[in-house]
Design an enzyme around this catalytic site. Sequence first.
Site, short mmCIF file in Angstrom:
data_model
loop_
_atom_site.label_atom_id
_atom_site.label_comp_id
_atom_site.label_asym_id
_atom_site.label_seq_id
_atom_site.Cartn_x
_atom_site.Cartn_y
_atom_site.Cartn_z
N LYS A 1 0.85 -1.18 0.00
CA LYS A 1 0.00 0.00 0.00
C LYS A 1 0.89 1.23 0.00
CE LYS A 1 -3.64 2.13 2.74
NZ LYS A 1 -4.52 1.92 3.90
N LYS B 1 -2.20 -1.56 -3.84
CA LYS B 1 -3.08 -0.40 -3.77
C LYS B 1 -2.26 0.87 -3.82
CE LYS B 1 -5.99 1.85 -0.42
NZ LYS B 1 -6.44 1.89 0.93
C1 PBG Z 1 -7.41 2.82 5.85
C2 PBG Z 1 -7.71 2.78 4.40
C3 PBG Z 1 -7.55 3.81 3.44
C4 PBG Z 1 -8.08 3.29 2.25
C5 PBG Z 1 -8.49 2.00 2.50
N1 PBG Z 1 -8.25 1.70 3.83
C6 PBG Z 1 -7.07 5.19 3.59
C7 PBG Z 1 -5.64 5.46 3.84
O1 PBG Z 1 -4.83 4.56 4.01
O2 PBG Z 1 -5.30 6.62 3.93
C8 PBG Z 1 -8.17 4.04 0.94
C9 PBG Z 1 -9.21 3.54 0.00
C10 PBG Z 1 -9.55 4.46 -1.12
O3 PBG Z 1 -8.95 5.54 -1.31
O4 PBG Z 1 -10.49 4.12 -1.86
N2 PBG Z 1 -6.11 2.64 6.22
#
Ligand code: PBG
Length: 330
Positions: free
Chosen positions: A200, A253
């Site tokens: 991520k 992601k």
């Molecule tokens: C929580 C989380 C996030 C997203 C999914 N789980 C936000 C982040 O990490 O800031 C983002 C999902 C999206 O933008 O559609 N940690």
Amino acid sequence: MNSSEFADPRRPRRLRQTGALRTLVREATLAPSDLVYPLFVQHGQGLRTEIASMPGQARLTTDLLPTEIERVAKLGIQAVLLFGLPRTKDEIGSENFASDGIVQQAIKTAKDTVPEMLIVTDVCMCSYTVAGHCGLLGRDGRILNDESLALLARTAVSHAKAGADLVAPSGMLDGMVHALRTSLDDAGFDFTGILSYAVKYASSFYGPFREAADGAPKHGDRKTYQMDPANRAEALKEVALDIEQGTDMVMVKPAMAFLDVVHAVKQAFPAVPLAAYNVSGEYAMLKASAQAGWISEQDAVLELLLGIKRAGADAIISYHAPDVAAWLSQ
Ligand code: PBG
């Protein structure tokens, strides 16, 4: 007889001529069963709160969930990913692991409505704590990595108890998968799976989500735990570690700017099911240009999601999932 002296007998265009032939030789495919639809749930009654930066998406109260679950199930969607907005935030995100927490309620409601629907839950702290970070925050402003693991594991067990099929730790803390797997097994949930947000990135494409889930950090950013967008080899390290710790599936992601990473992960770990998250900012971007009349939404979204499959993803998490399912059945 060729009419040009330059005619080349090799004609790749032959295979592109008719619909049936094009389909016969198609390499990648896209189906509703590839898709996971994210849903935001909130406390209250009869409340559908539109998310301004994500046209068509809304936070729902659990009484509105059955209609929504039935709607997407009819379209062929087989999996949803739940995000909860707690009644109140505190230092440790207590509602995360409360048996009557918003996500726990939503899991039960969704399972009661469509028992075959696969329920995936996001396991993180950012929407639940005052600080809005993905782990606990120390006095010095640093993330308390190891101290956070027990609370995340408790959250995962609580989701499993409520009926979740897959728990998805999204905080990018070290050791999350090990903590969740051990705790789930100890609690008797050895058949609850883990879909780890293994890769991520610290991305600017999460902006609309932070409005939707009210999870923006109070101070600072997430760069000490989310990955540097410049790195690809590091993604393979993260995936390897999560596999060693017992994850069932991994995720990359965001998707759109990281298709090379999706491809690299699939090449390196072909046997591990791979999901790609087509995130909020990607959705917002396509919606905005479609609303301006600058792009055909259906064509652009189908092309993008097919590209994510072609890159190597087995599953795609997308806010466009119901639209895509409907377009595919036309
Ligand atoms: C929580 C989380 C996030 C997203 C999914 N789980 C936000 C982040 O990490 O800031 C983002 C999902 C999206 O933008 O559609 N940690």
